[in-house]
Design an enzyme around this catalytic site. Structure first.
Site, short mmCIF file in Angstrom:
data_model
loop_
_atom_site.label_atom_id
_atom_site.label_comp_id
_atom_site.label_asym_id
_atom_site.label_seq_id
_atom_site.Cartn_x
_atom_site.Cartn_y
_atom_site.Cartn_z
CG HIS A 14 45.86 42.24 44.19
ND1 HIS A 14 45.79 43.19 45.17
CD2 HIS A 14 45.77 41.05 44.84
CE1 HIS A 14 45.64 42.60 46.35
NE2 HIS A 14 45.62 41.30 46.17
CB CYS A 33 50.55 40.63 49.24
SG CYS A 33 49.42 39.61 50.20
CG HIS A 39 48.84 37.64 45.66
ND1 HIS A 39 49.42 38.90 45.55
CD2 HIS A 39 47.80 37.78 46.53
CE1 HIS A 39 48.76 39.74 46.33
NE2 HIS A 39 47.78 39.11 46.93
CG HIS A 41 42.95 37.49 47.00
ND1 HIS A 41 43.45 36.92 48.16
CD2 HIS A 41 43.75 38.54 46.72
CE1 HIS A 41 44.49 37.61 48.57
NE2 HIS A 41 44.71 38.60 47.71
CG ASP A 79 35.35 36.08 37.11
OD1 ASP A 79 36.02 35.73 38.10
OD2 ASP A 79 34.69 35.28 36.41
CG HIS A 80 38.97 34.10 35.81
ND1 HIS A 80 37.68 33.93 36.27
CD2 HIS A 80 39.64 32.99 36.18
CE1 HIS A 80 37.58 32.77 36.87
NE2 HIS A 80 38.76 32.17 36.84
CD GLU A 128 42.82 40.69 49.78
OE1 GLU A 128 42.94 41.54 48.89
OE2 GLU A 128 43.47 40.71 50.85
#
Length: 138
Positions: A14, A33, A39, A41, A79-80, A128
């Site tokens: 995000h 960020c 970037h 997590h 996810d991804h 996070e």
């Protein structure tokens, strides 16, 4: 009252960016960020429900069923993925951990609080990083 927590993991990217601010203001507030190339997590999601044990099973809810539900309703959709671009329930929202936890709550609650099992969603804890997590209690 008994509380049951299921933990699942996923990866997502995000960008924290306020389009109404200059690049300098965004960098000042959000630091790394605000990177225009995003970037990511390695998130850890804790979903806690509450209820009374069923007399025939001793469960408030089947933990495997809860895990399958979390995977279907949340993990498979995030996810991804890029939270800003790819996740329908985050469209048009600021993708902070706080807002993401609220979004997850809103997506899971109707599937958990069906009335069938007499359980309630108690808490979403979204980790996070090793040093940052949020909790949302609805």
């Amino acid at each position: 009252m008994v509380y049951l927590t299921r933990i699942e993991h996923f990866n997502a990217a995000h960008r924290l960016h306020n389009p109404g601010w200059s690049d300098a203001e965004n960098k000042d507030v959000f630091g790394k960020c605000a990177n225009e190339n995003w970037h990511g997590h390695n998130y850890e999601l804790h979903v806690t429900i509450k209820g009374e044990p069923h007399p025939q099973t001793g469960f408030i809810y089947n933990a495997k069923t809860l895990g399958d539900l979390i995977k279907e309703v949340i993990v498979e959709r995030v996810d991804h993925r890029n939270l800003n671009l790819d996740v329908d329930f985050m469209k048009g929202k600021f993708t902070s951990a706080e807002n993401f936890a609220i979004g997850i709550w809103n997506e899971l609650r109707p599937h958990i609080e069906t009335g069938k099992d007499n359980v309630k969603l108690h808490c979403i804890k979204l980790v996070e990083t090793r040093s940052i997590y949020v909790e949302y209690f609805g």
